[in-house]
Design a protein around this motif. Sequence first.
Motif, PDB file in Angstrom:
ATOM      1  N   SER A   1       0.862  -1.187   0.000  1.00 54.32           N
ATOM      2  CA  SER A   1       0.000   0.000   0.000  1.00 54.32           C
ATOM      3  C   SER A   1       0.891   1.226   0.000  1.00 54.32           C
ATOM      4  N   VAL A   2       0.365   2.354  -0.475  1.00 56.03           N
ATOM      5  CA  VAL A   2       1.120   3.595  -0.334  1.00 56.03           C
ATOM      6  C   VAL A   2       1.328   3.934   1.137  1.00 56.03           C
TER       7      VAL A   2
ATOM      8  N   TYR B   1      -5.878  -2.740 -10.892  1.00 53.01           N
ATOM      9  CA  TYR B   1      -4.942  -3.611 -10.174  1.00 53.01           C
ATOM     10  C   TYR B   1      -4.775  -4.928 -10.937  1.00 53.01           C
TER      11      TYR B   1
ATOM     12  N   ASP C   1      -1.106   4.459  -7.995  1.00 59.43           N
ATOM     13  CA  ASP C   1      -1.721   5.441  -7.100  1.00 59.43           C
ATOM     14  C   ASP C   1      -2.082   6.784  -7.719  1.00 59.43           C
TER      15      ASP C   1
ATOM     16  N   ARG D   1       0.403  11.376  -2.848  1.00 51.91           N
ATOM     17  CA  ARG D   1       1.292  11.274  -1.709  1.00 51.91           C
ATOM     18  C   ARG D   1       0.450  11.649  -0.492  1.00 51.91           C
TER      19      ARG D   1
ATOM     20  N   VAL E   1      -6.229  12.681  -5.424  1.00 50.54           N
ATOM     21  CA  VAL E   1      -5.416  12.005  -6.432  1.00 50.54           C
ATOM     22  C   VAL E   1      -5.110  12.982  -7.567  1.00 50.54           C
TER      23      VAL E   1
ATOM     24  N   PRO F   1      -0.975  -0.242  -4.003  1.00 53.40           N
ATOM     25  CA  PRO F   1      -2.083   0.607  -4.472  1.00 53.40           C
ATOM     26  C   PRO F   1      -2.254   1.847  -3.606  1.00 53.40           C
ATOM     27  N   GLY F   2      -2.858   2.862  -4.224  1.00 54.58           N
ATOM     28  CA  GLY F   2      -3.274   4.044  -3.477  1.00 54.58           C
ATOM     29  C   GLY F   2      -4.709   3.877  -3.019  1.00 54.58           C
TER      30      GLY F   2
ATOM     31  N   ARG G   1       4.107   1.306  -7.430  1.00 55.74           N
ATOM     32  CA  ARG G   1       2.996   2.089  -6.898  1.00 55.74           C
ATOM     33  C   ARG G   1       1.932   2.234  -7.973  1.00 55.74           C
TER      34      ARG G   1
END
Length: 256
Positions: free
Chosen positions: A149-150, A227, A248, A252, A215, A192-193, A246
């Motif tokens: 995960s992020v 995914y 995402d 961030r 995002v 993933p994000g 990543r």
Amino acid sequence: MEMKETVAIVTGGASGLGEATVRRIVAAGGKAAIFDMNEERGQALAEELGNDRVLFLKTDVANSGEVDVNVANVKETFGKINAAINCAGIATPGKVLSKRGPLDLSQFEQVIRVNLTGTFNVIRLAAAAMQDNEPNEEGERGVIVNTASVAAYEGQIGQAAYSASKGGVVGLTLPIARELASSGIRVMTIAPGLVETPLFAGLPEAARESLASMVPFPPRLGRPEEYAKLVESIFTNPMLNGEVIRLDGAIRMQPK
């Protein structure tokens, strides 16, 4: 490896990222075994997609005996196992210190047990089943894809357990890829994000829109199918090994 040649274990395959992956494998002509605790959803998905292509096995991924028996069951049913996709996970939030006092240690341990220990447990037993496969023209016997995960990199307040568990999955990736290279087994991880899974389904629309706006591009929640597409790309590109990707939209995460 082509998806049509795949016999895959998909943990957490009854919903979300895992379900999308099972659907993509079957649509491409492959076969999948769902390891999940949700018996109702797992059985329904297997019946929908065809019991000749999908096997549901109720499985606690962190239980060594259960996974060992069910891996053997998959191999007996489908003749081989050449892929494992680890999507099973929980995201129980909790601050280290709250008005109720320190976080209950059992809550931290349970998240680590499912997300990190469960992932490692499936990796080790799936790899043992893969090592006897006949290699393809690239010398490949199997592919393992894990889910981080992020949050492994930008964990938010209240995510200490979840971030630690996913950081552990990131840390497993390279050393296990190096170790299994001699057996022709690749190991990759997807981080993933914000993805539109059942975790977000119960949120109010305003909350969902707020999350989506975080995002950069595309400005929306990710889709489980995206995914699954990346899983397929990993399968078909033999140079992808020992890395975390990543997925995402360039997000961030902020502290909260």
